[in-house]
Design a protein around this motif. Structure first.
Motif, PDB file in Angstrom:
ATOM      1  N   VAL A 102       0.800  -1.320  -0.084  1.00  0.00           N
ATOM      2  CA  VAL A 102       0.004   0.038   0.077  1.00  0.00           C
ATOM      3  C   VAL A 102       0.684   1.186   0.050  1.00  0.00           C
ATOM      4  O   VAL A 102       0.591   2.316  -0.751  1.00  0.00           O
ATOM      5  CB  VAL A 102      -1.039  -0.165   1.284  1.00  0.00           C
ATOM      6  CG1 VAL A 102      -1.706   1.225   1.332  1.00  0.00           C
ATOM      7  CG2 VAL A 102      -2.055  -1.102   1.022  1.00  0.00           C
ATOM      8  N   THR A 103       1.943   1.264   0.924  1.00  0.00           N
ATOM      9  CA  THR A 103       2.636   2.373   0.886  1.00  0.00           C
ATOM     10  C   THR A 103       3.479   2.728  -0.795  1.00  0.00           C
ATOM     11  O   THR A 103       3.275   4.106  -1.080  1.00  0.00           O
ATOM     12  CB  THR A 103       3.848   2.116   2.023  1.00  0.00           C
ATOM     13  OG1 THR A 103       3.225   1.833   3.052  1.00  0.00           O
ATOM     14  CG2 THR A 103       4.799   3.305   1.861  1.00  0.00           C
ATOM     15  N   GLN A 104       3.818   1.660  -1.171  1.00  0.00           N
ATOM     16  CA  GLN A 104       4.448   1.745  -2.637  1.00  0.00           C
ATOM     17  C   GLN A 104       3.460   2.351  -3.593  1.00  0.00           C
ATOM     18  O   GLN A 104       3.717   3.091  -4.587  1.00  0.00           O
ATOM     19  CB  GLN A 104       5.090   0.703  -3.028  1.00  0.00           C
ATOM     20  CG  GLN A 104       6.331   0.166  -2.131  1.00  0.00           C
ATOM     21  CD  GLN A 104       7.514   1.205  -2.119  1.00  0.00           C
ATOM     22  OE1 GLN A 104       7.639   1.649  -3.003  1.00  0.00           O
ATOM     23  NE2 GLN A 104       7.910   1.084  -0.722  1.00  0.00           N
ATOM     24  N   ALA A 156       3.170  10.204  -7.446  1.00  0.00           N
ATOM     25  CA  ALA A 156       4.322  10.606  -8.591  1.00  0.00           C
ATOM     26  C   ALA A 156       3.777  10.088  -9.780  1.00  0.00           C
ATOM     27  O   ALA A 156       4.701   9.434 -10.700  1.00  0.00           O
ATOM     28  CB  ALA A 156       5.751   9.797  -8.286  1.00  0.00           C
ATOM     29  N   ALA A 157       2.711  10.325 -10.184  1.00  0.00           N
ATOM     30  CA  ALA A 157       1.916   9.751 -11.312  1.00  0.00           C
ATOM     31  C   ALA A 157       2.380  10.296 -12.723  1.00  0.00           C
ATOM     32  O   ALA A 157       2.611   9.802 -13.664  1.00  0.00           O
ATOM     33  CB  ALA A 157       0.573   9.750 -11.295  1.00  0.00           C
ATOM     34  N   ASN A 158       2.939  11.783 -12.565  1.00  0.00           N
ATOM     35  CA  ASN A 158       3.478  12.301 -13.636  1.00  0.00           C
ATOM     36  C   ASN A 158       4.886  11.764 -13.896  1.00  0.00           C
ATOM     37  O   ASN A 158       5.716  12.271 -15.078  1.00  0.00           O
ATOM     38  CB  ASN A 158       3.618  13.822 -13.519  1.00  0.00           C
ATOM     39  CG  ASN A 158       2.326  14.281 -13.265  1.00  0.00           C
ATOM     40  OD1 ASN A 158       1.245  13.716 -13.869  1.00  0.00           O
ATOM     41  ND2 ASN A 158       1.806  15.418 -12.351  1.00  0.00           N
ATOM     42  N   ASP A 159       5.539  11.097 -13.006  1.00  0.00           N
ATOM     43  CA  ASP A 159       6.962  10.523 -13.205  1.00  0.00           C
ATOM     44  C   ASP A 159       7.090   9.071 -13.575  1.00  0.00           C
ATOM     45  O   ASP A 159       6.618   8.336 -12.494  1.00  0.00           O
ATOM     46  CB  ASP A 159       7.842  10.928 -11.715  1.00  0.00           C
ATOM     47  CG  ASP A 159       9.091  10.690 -12.030  1.00  0.00           C
ATOM     48  OD1 ASP A 159       9.621  10.038 -13.019  1.00  0.00           O
ATOM     49  OD2 ASP A 159      10.215  11.115 -11.171  1.00  0.00           O
ATOM     50  N   ALA A 160       7.043   8.732 -14.836  1.00  0.00           N
ATOM     51  CA  ALA A 160       6.882   7.328 -15.141  1.00  0.00           C
ATOM     52  C   ALA A 160       7.946   6.557 -14.620  1.00  0.00           C
ATOM     53  O   ALA A 160       7.649   5.530 -14.010  1.00  0.00           O
ATOM     54  CB  ALA A 160       7.079   7.266 -16.562  1.00  0.00           C
ATOM     55  N   ARG A 163       9.537   2.273 -10.610  1.00  0.00           N
ATOM     56  CA  ARG A 163      10.320   1.708  -9.707  1.00  0.00           C
ATOM     57  C   ARG A 163       9.406   1.281  -8.424  1.00  0.00           C
ATOM     58  O   ARG A 163       9.544   0.214  -7.689  1.00  0.00           O
ATOM     59  CB  ARG A 163      11.178   2.912  -9.098  1.00  0.00           C
ATOM     60  CG  ARG A 163      12.183   2.388  -8.161  1.00  0.00           C
ATOM     61  CD  ARG A 163      13.278   3.440  -7.948  1.00  0.00           C
ATOM     62  NE  ARG A 163      12.846   4.582  -7.119  1.00  0.00           N
ATOM     63  CZ  ARG A 163      12.750   5.803  -7.971  1.00  0.00           C
ATOM     64  NH1 ARG A 163      13.106   5.764  -9.230  1.00  0.00           N
ATOM     65  NH2 ARG A 163      12.312   6.843  -7.328  1.00  0.00           N
ATOM     66  N   ARG A 164       8.328   2.408  -7.852  1.00  0.00           N
ATOM     67  CA  ARG A 164       7.340   2.057  -6.997  1.00  0.00           C
ATOM     68  C   ARG A 164       6.538   0.847  -7.249  1.00  0.00           C
ATOM     69  O   ARG A 164       6.580  -0.404  -6.224  1.00  0.00           O
ATOM     70  CB  ARG A 164       6.686   3.054  -6.697  1.00  0.00           C
ATOM     71  CG  ARG A 164       7.176   4.317  -6.251  1.00  0.00           C
ATOM     72  CD  ARG A 164       7.731   4.117  -4.914  1.00  0.00           C
ATOM     73  NE  ARG A 164       8.475   5.272  -4.363  1.00  0.00           N
ATOM     74  CZ  ARG A 164       8.983   5.357  -2.975  1.00  0.00           C
ATOM     75  NH1 ARG A 164       9.080   4.465  -2.190  1.00  0.00           N
ATOM     76  NH2 ARG A 164       9.453   6.590  -2.773  1.00  0.00           N
ATOM     77  N   LEU A 165       6.293   0.243  -8.441  1.00  0.00           N
ATOM     78  CA  LEU A 165       5.277  -0.663  -8.964  1.00  0.00           C
ATOM     79  C   LEU A 165       6.367  -1.979  -8.792  1.00  0.00           C
ATOM     80  O   LEU A 165       5.687  -3.077  -8.398  1.00  0.00           O
ATOM     81  CB  LEU A 165       4.826  -0.615 -10.084  1.00  0.00           C
ATOM     82  CG  LEU A 165       3.618   0.516 -10.340  1.00  0.00           C
ATOM     83  CD1 LEU A 165       3.051   0.472 -11.597  1.00  0.00           C
ATOM     84  CD2 LEU A 165       2.518   0.168  -9.237  1.00  0.00           C
ATOM     85  N   ALA A 166       7.460  -1.710  -9.234  1.00  0.00           N
ATOM     86  CA  ALA A 166       8.502  -2.918  -9.131  1.00  0.00           C
ATOM     87  C   ALA A 166       8.775  -3.319  -7.624  1.00  0.00           C
ATOM     88  O   ALA A 166       8.705  -4.421  -7.065  1.00  0.00           O
ATOM     89  CB  ALA A 166       9.849  -2.585  -9.808  1.00  0.00           C
ATOM     90  N   ALA A 223       4.918  -8.328  -2.703  1.00  0.00           N
ATOM     91  CA  ALA A 223       3.804  -9.018  -2.958  1.00  0.00           C
ATOM     92  C   ALA A 223       4.515 -10.464  -3.117  1.00  0.00           C
ATOM     93  O   ALA A 223       3.777 -11.657  -2.174  1.00  0.00           O
ATOM     94  CB  ALA A 223       2.955  -8.721  -4.043  1.00  0.00           C
ATOM     95  N   ARG A 224       5.479 -10.495  -3.938  1.00  0.00           N
ATOM     96  CA  ARG A 224       6.072 -11.917  -3.998  1.00  0.00           C
ATOM     97  C   ARG A 224       6.745 -12.466  -2.916  1.00  0.00           C
ATOM     98  O   ARG A 224       6.508 -13.532  -2.270  1.00  0.00           O
ATOM     99  CB  ARG A 224       6.895 -11.979  -5.125  1.00  0.00           C
ATOM    100  CG  ARG A 224       6.295 -11.863  -6.728  1.00  0.00           C
ATOM    101  CD  ARG A 224       7.428 -11.480  -7.703  1.00  0.00           C
ATOM    102  NE  ARG A 224       6.930 -11.484  -8.985  1.00  0.00           N
ATOM    103  CZ  ARG A 224       7.976 -11.098  -9.948  1.00  0.00           C
ATOM    104  NH1 ARG A 224       8.934 -10.941  -9.959  1.00  0.00           N
ATOM    105  NH2 ARG A 224       6.979 -11.126 -11.272  1.00  0.00           N
TER     106      ARG A 224
END
Length: 421
Positions: free
Chosen positions: A231-233, A240-244, A249-252, A258-259
């Protein structure tokens, strides 16, 4: 004890028996005038009544009460002397005075009775005053010495028999007490069996409650913390939606969390021991945890190990690992820290894990001991886990001065696990 009573009664009856024999001979002696025989018979009856009243009618007096027995023996010896003076056959009664002295007079007074009897045997006190004839004195002393020795021997024998009887009674009493104790032990055994059944039932209930609490802590330490990190990530990626690149990196990181959480859940279903500790030592596992946390939160985090690292009991290592993990999760959620330091200290008897940050801090007394401000489940679970090992958790913090959490647990060696199994 019964045999001693029989002998005591026999010694007390003996004077009456000998008196009866002597009286029968004296009153039937044709050489004695009828009037003298009547007087002798009267004296014999007086002796019989005197002996019966003082000895047989009061069995608690002989050998116990001096005053009545001294009076009795004085009267008895005087009457016996009178009878002996009237007819020589009453020498039988005089001889009976020797055992009677020991059967009636208490203690050493019996020897005075023996001496008085010896005087009667030699013919009375006047015979002792005849200086021209030493034989009465010799006979008196010899008779007294012999009677005293025999009386002493009988008393010594009675004393030994009484001692043995007392020992036998004590032994019988001890045997009865032992039988009573054995019976009581049997009753206690039955009561203990019943109590043990109740204790086992209570232990099962306690075990169920403990297992529920343990599972709750494990779920919190694995799934809950993993989800909190995800949730934090995700929240950071949303900001930071405008910074792809940042979003990627956050999604990774969220994907990796999660893994890891999924792996932890699967591993917890097997043995509920933290995965990082399954194949590595505690310092290496904490190093990976701290560096991974620092990378995930983009904050400087360091681990310092002091003392000589050694393999500890699995529950000790799990408690320390989970405590550091919970403290790092609290920093992520609440501290707003710029850096964090973790210290693992191996001491002689204890191992201490310290987690310090330079965040906003809080007032522990007002926050219930939790950085979240409400004494949350994380710190509560940490305390429960540590207290089970006879350890303790200390929280030091103040507004604007950061927070320090110190966890101390006994340094139980890994060998204790093998001994327990």
């Amino acid at each position: 004890m019964l045999r001693i009573d029989v002998w005591d009664r026999a010694w007390r009856i003996l004077p009456l028996v000998l008196l009866g024999v002597a009286a029968l001979i004296a009153v039937t002696d044709p050489s004695v005038p009828p009037r003298d025989r009547a007087v002798t018979a009267a004296l014999s009856a007086a002796v019989a009544v005197w002996h019966w009243w003082m000895v047989l009618a009061h069995p608690h007096w002989p050998e116990r009460t001096l005053a009545p027995m001294a009076l009795y023996f004085a009267g008895f010896i005087v009457l016996t002397w009178a009878l002996f003076s009237r007819h020589p056959v009453y020498g039988l009664l005089v001889l009976a005075c020797f055992p009677t002295a020991f059967a009636t007079l208490p203690g050493r007074y019996a020897y005075l009775g023996v001496a008085a009897t010896a005087i009667v045997i030699v013919g009375g006190p006047l015979a002792l005053l005849d200086a021209g004839d030493p034989w009465p004195i010799v006979l008196a002393l010899s008779g007294a010495a012999l009677a005293a020795f025999i009386g002493w021997s009988i008393r010594a024998l009675e004393t030994e028999v009484k001692r043995r009887n007392a020992a036998n009674r004590a032994l019988e009493s001890a045997n009865r007490a032992l039988e009573s104790a054995n019976l009581r032990l049997a009753q206690l055994g039955e009561e203990n069996a019943e109590l043990q059944g109740k204790l086992l039932a209570a232990a099962r209930q306690t075990g169920v409650a403990g297992e529920r609490g343990r599972l709750a802590r494990e779920i919190h330490d694995t799934v809950a913390q993993g989800l909190a990190g995800i949730v934090t990530q995700l929240e950071a990626a949303e900001e930071a939606a405008n910074d792809a690149e940042t979003v990627r990196r956050r999604l990774a990181v969220a994907r990796d969390l999660a893994r890891e959480s999924l792996t932890e859940v699967r591993r917890s279903l097997d043995d509920l021991r933290p995965g990082p500790l399954a194949e590595t030592r505690l310092p290496e596992a904490l190093s990976a945890l701290v560096s991974g946390w620092g990378a995930a939160n983009e904050l400087p985090a360091t681990l310092t190990v002091t003392g000589t690292a050694r393999l500890l009991h699995p529950e000790v290592e799990v408690a320390l690992y989970r405590a550091v993990q919970e403290a790092l999760a609290n920093v992520t959620r609440h501290a707003g820290a710029g850096k964090i330091g973790v210290t693992l200290s191996y001491m002689e008897d204890v191992v201490v894990a310290d987690v310090r940050d330079d965040g906003v801090g809080f007032t522990p007394s007002e926050a219930g001991g939790s950085e979240s401000g409400g004494g949350g489940f994380g710190l509560t679970a940490m305390r429960q886990r540590v207290v089970r090992l006879a350890g303790n958790v200390e929280v030091e913090s103040a507004p604007g001065q950061g927070t320090a959490i110190s966890v101390t647990v006994p340094a139980i060696p890994a060998a204790a696990e093998r001994e327990a199994t």
